[in-house]
Design an enzyme around this catalytic site. Structure first.
Site, PDB file in Angstrom:
ATOM      1  N   GLU A 279       3.170  15.662  -7.615  1.00 21.20           N
ATOM      2  CA  GLU A 279       4.500  16.268  -7.637  1.00 21.20           C
ATOM      3  C   GLU A 279       5.343  15.796  -6.457  1.00 21.20           C
ATOM      4  O   GLU A 279       6.551  15.575  -6.589  1.00 21.20           O
ATOM      5  CB  GLU A 279       4.385  17.799  -7.625  1.00 21.20           C
ATOM      6  N   ASP A 362       1.518   9.319 -10.213  1.00 25.19           N
ATOM      7  CA  ASP A 362       0.046   9.261 -10.194  1.00 25.19           C
ATOM      8  C   ASP A 362      -0.436   8.269  -9.138  1.00 25.19           C
ATOM      9  O   ASP A 362      -1.390   8.541  -8.395  1.00 25.19           O
ATOM     10  CB  ASP A 362      -0.483   8.846 -11.566  1.00 25.19           C
TER      11      ASP A 362
END
Length: 421
Positions: A279, A362
């Site tokens: 995030e 990611d």
């Protein structure tokens, strides 16, 4: 003529539903490539036989529901328009109130009620399916309460939008779409600002993270990423779902890092930190600003196209629909239908951009945590909790997936070479 067009629309919807059913249940290939058999991306390595079966069943049903629900909404807007029901709602509104804002409120109320009633069966079916597969844990009364809250929140937002939109149509005959586009920018940013503090708490209870040691680790990561976060919040979702999630929401001083309590209960600290790093990757990569820029551009093109198509459609068919001109409130279903179709048509592009950003996030999480194992286990747990297909059909991926598939995410993490390792 109207009955003929209505029949054509209904037949087209039924044929589309049959075609999507055949594609999802019989034609689409969701098997794992032979080269990935036995790897960490192979669901057979982390799901048992029953979980594999349930994952395929539930995913196919959910995907079918998605492809049925969107055109079902289009069908509703089209039928309510061509049968003159929208014109009846406007007539009721005009006969009740003098002021335009009040007439807009009355018209929109009747349209919203009709939409809620028509869409309710699909919504309830989706809820019961989630319950039967143990994804939803929500009791009916709680689910219905959320639906009622959503109805009034949507109604309030739409009332502002519709009142302003039709006022602009009356003032700027040809350039109303441009004025609407300019006003949509501050309105959207304002909604992003108030979402975490005014709207989200209507549905769930938010409170500071109870695990202060974990919060300290997350805030330490946020400090490394230069993210101005002072608190991490958890939200009570276990009484509604067994799924897992975490996210960053809001803009400016109202930004929040939020963890579902289901995520806190079922994932290890290392896995939670990997999610948080992901995030934070969105923040570092400035995805929110890229998203706002993309939204502004797409809204500009979308409103321009909507104005052109709507004007031509109403001019040609308006008399048959009892819609005298485009500035009539009764033309709203045409506006909603066109914008919904355009949004659906644009979704492969917007989803592709989103998937690219998620892959970047990611990658950032791997670089920040240096913990590939936590990343792999996180996505395996998400697959299991949500009964998600690891390798969904192509049409599902491009129209539904704003994230890479679990196959792509687990494979990327597993094969990623960390420098110095």
């Amino acid at each position: 003529m109207i009955k003929k067009w209505a029949l054509r629309a209904i037949v087209a919807y039924i044929l589309f539903g049959i075609a999507m059913y055949a594609y999802l249940f019989y034609l689409a290939d969701t098997s794992i490539p032979a080269a990935l058999k036995g790897t960490k991306a192979d669901p057979a390595t982390f799901l048992n036989a029953r979980e594999l079966m349930l994952t395929e069943e539930y995913s196919k049903i959910r995907n079918l529901m998605f492809f049925l629900a969107t055109p079902y909404e289009w069908l509703f807007y089209y039928l309510i328009l061509i049968f003159g029901v929208s014109a009846v709602f406007e007539r009721w509104a005009n006969g009740t109130a003098r002021f335009f804002a009040l007439r807009s409120a009355i018209y929109l109320f009747w349209l919203s009620i009709a939409s809620f009633i028509i869409m309710f069966p699909l919504s309830y079916l989706s809820y019961t399916i989630s319950k039967s597969y143990n994804i939803s844990t929500q009791v009916f009364s709680s689910w219905m309460k959320d639906n009622i809250i959503e109805f009034w929140v949507d109604y309030a937002m739409m009332l502002v939008i519709v009142t302003v939109l039709y006022a602009l149509m009356r003032k700027f005959k040809k350039r109303w779409w441009l004025a609407a586009w300019v006003l949509s920018i501050p309105f959207s940013i304002f909604m992003m600002f108030i979402q975490p503090v005014l709207i989200d708490p209507l549905y769930n209870d938010f409170y500071p993270l109870k695990d202060k040691q974990l919060e300290a680790k997350i805030l330490e990561m946020a400090d490394v990423a230069s993210i101005p976060a002072e608190h991490v919040y958890e939200v009570d979702m276990s009484n509604k779902t067994n799924s897992l999630n975490a996210y960053v929401t809001g803009v400016g001083s109202n930004s929040r890092i939020v963890l579902w309590d289901t995520t806190l209960e079922r994932l290890t600290d290392e896995e939670i930190l990997f999610i948080m790093a992901h995030e934070m990757g969105h923040y570092v990569e400035k995805h929110i600003y890229i998203g706002i820029a993309g939204y502004i551009l797409l809204t500009f093109v979308g409103l321009w196209l909507t104005a052109k198509l709507m004007e031509r459609w109403v001019n040609r068919r308006g008399k048959a629909w009892k819609v005298d001109k485009m500035t009539n409130l009764s033309s709203l279903p045409a506006f909603l239908l066109i914008t919904s179709v355009l949004l659906f048509a644009a979704s492969p592009l917007t989803n592709w951009v989103s998937r690219h950003q998620e892959t970047r996030a990611d990658t950032y999480a791997i670089k920040m945590t240096h913990d590939k194992e936590a990343g792999v286990k996180t996505f395996q747990s998400l697959t299991k909790a949500g009964l998600s297909q690891v390798n969904p059909p192509y049409l599902v991926k491009i129209f539904r997936y704003g994230h890479p598939t679990m196959l792509e995410r687990i494979r990327m993490i597993d094969e990623y070479k960390i420098k110095g390792k």
